[in-house]
Design a protein around this motif. Sequence first.
Motif, PDB file in Angstrom:
ATOM      1  N   GLY A 190       0.759  -1.333   0.024  1.00  0.00           N
ATOM      2  CA  GLY A 190       0.112   0.127  -0.088  1.00  0.00           C
ATOM      3  C   GLY A 190       0.828   1.189  -0.074  1.00  0.00           C
ATOM      4  O   GLY A 190       0.647   2.211  -0.709  1.00  0.00           O
ATOM      5  N   PHE A 191       1.944   1.274   0.866  1.00  0.00           N
ATOM      6  CA  PHE A 191       2.651   2.488   1.027  1.00  0.00           C
ATOM      7  C   PHE A 191       3.534   2.700  -0.298  1.00  0.00           C
ATOM      8  O   PHE A 191       3.453   3.777  -0.922  1.00  0.00           O
ATOM      9  N   THR A 192       4.124   1.705  -0.938  1.00  0.00           N
ATOM     10  CA  THR A 192       4.840   1.827  -2.142  1.00  0.00           C
ATOM     11  C   THR A 192       3.819   2.241  -3.297  1.00  0.00           C
ATOM     12  O   THR A 192       4.323   3.087  -4.132  1.00  0.00           O
ATOM     13  N   GLY A 193       2.552   1.503  -3.439  1.00  0.00           N
ATOM     14  CA  GLY A 193       1.688   1.844  -4.191  1.00  0.00           C
ATOM     15  C   GLY A 193       1.252   3.260  -4.318  1.00  0.00           C
ATOM     16  O   GLY A 193       1.161   3.648  -5.247  1.00  0.00           O
ATOM     17  N   PHE A 194       1.160   3.815  -3.076  1.00  0.00           N
ATOM     18  CA  PHE A 194       0.615   5.312  -3.070  1.00  0.00           C
ATOM     19  C   PHE A 194       2.040   6.283  -3.395  1.00  0.00           C
ATOM     20  O   PHE A 194       1.663   6.913  -4.115  1.00  0.00           O
ATOM     21  N   LEU A 195       3.040   5.880  -3.198  1.00  0.00           N
ATOM     22  CA  LEU A 195       4.349   6.537  -3.657  1.00  0.00           C
ATOM     23  C   LEU A 195       4.138   6.660  -5.132  1.00  0.00           C
ATOM     24  O   LEU A 195       4.410   7.761  -5.651  1.00  0.00           O
ATOM     25  N   LEU A 196       4.088   5.309  -5.651  1.00  0.00           N
ATOM     26  CA  LEU A 196       4.064   5.164  -7.241  1.00  0.00           C
ATOM     27  C   LEU A 196       2.936   5.944  -7.594  1.00  0.00           C
ATOM     28  O   LEU A 196       3.292   6.764  -8.731  1.00  0.00           O
ATOM     29  N   ILE A 197       1.845   5.849  -7.414  1.00  0.00           N
ATOM     30  CA  ILE A 197       0.524   6.645  -7.939  1.00  0.00           C
ATOM     31  C   ILE A 197       0.776   8.220  -7.986  1.00  0.00           C
ATOM     32  O   ILE A 197       0.702   8.870  -8.799  1.00  0.00           O
TER      33      ILE A 197
END
Lengths: 104, 195
Positions: B141-148
């Motif tokens: 979730g954390f890395t996904g939000f960073l990517l988005i």
Amino acid sequence: MEYEILIPSMLVIGLYIITYGLYKKGLVNRRWHVNLWNLIIFIAFIISGIGGFILLFMLEYGLKAPFNQQLLYWHVEAGVGLVIITIFHFHYYKGSVYRVFGVR
Amino acid sequence: MGLMEKIAKKLILLLPAIGGLLSLEGSCATSCPYGLVNDPYPGQCPRYTDLNGDGFCDFSQTSVSMTTDTEIDETHQGDATDHTIENVDVDGVDYHIIPVTMIIIGLYLLTHYLFKKGYIRRSKHRRLWNLFLTFGYAGTGFTGFLLIFFIKLGIKTALNPSVTYWHAEMSILMVVATLLHIHIYWKPFRSIFSF
């Protein structure tokens, strides 16, 4: 490809508030509320988690399909929802969460 | 004819269709693995490559648009070097899907065995896998939000490939641990389809 963050987030939060309100008012029982959100988290997991796993597998092994672009889009959108639903999952199983983290 | 035989026959009939749907990279070695067209800077995966400097990932551009871009470059830069995306190493990232999956499943089988033999309590086994699952979800979730946010705000840093790599690795843990979570809570899981 423009990703939406606010729309899926607001949709999920709004729906949770409605079903949580219904449960608190006694119009639905806790089991109905929990089962509904377990079903929603499962669907979000299938789209985001399994979809992402398929994309990763195809990327790793050099496979390409015509649905990749659509799958990537829905992987992201369902992923946004999945993050928020996971927080709700912790909310309605807070007793178990406390036990797992040794809070109680 | 048994049910399994029927399923096997249907799968065999479906194989050519699946093969046609999925094409090997060899036939389209320089195209976007996600099928994106004109993916703008900073791109949606760590393979973002912009050798012609037009602000779009070269892998996501069609040969027609690439030719047009090259022609424009040639009119502006007589001594421009001949950049081709075929020269770029697109297979630099290895996500270790099968080894990581096997390690997680192996670890689960080990703790399941220990719990079944009575060496550890059921609650310990569940707690351990709930912690792994939480760790997987938090990381993904954390890395996904960073990517988005990187994609939406057009941020390109040296960290982007690392964030994508760890997003993929954590997602393997998340997906496998979720399936194991369903196995652990099989009875409550079945009830979600009967409310």
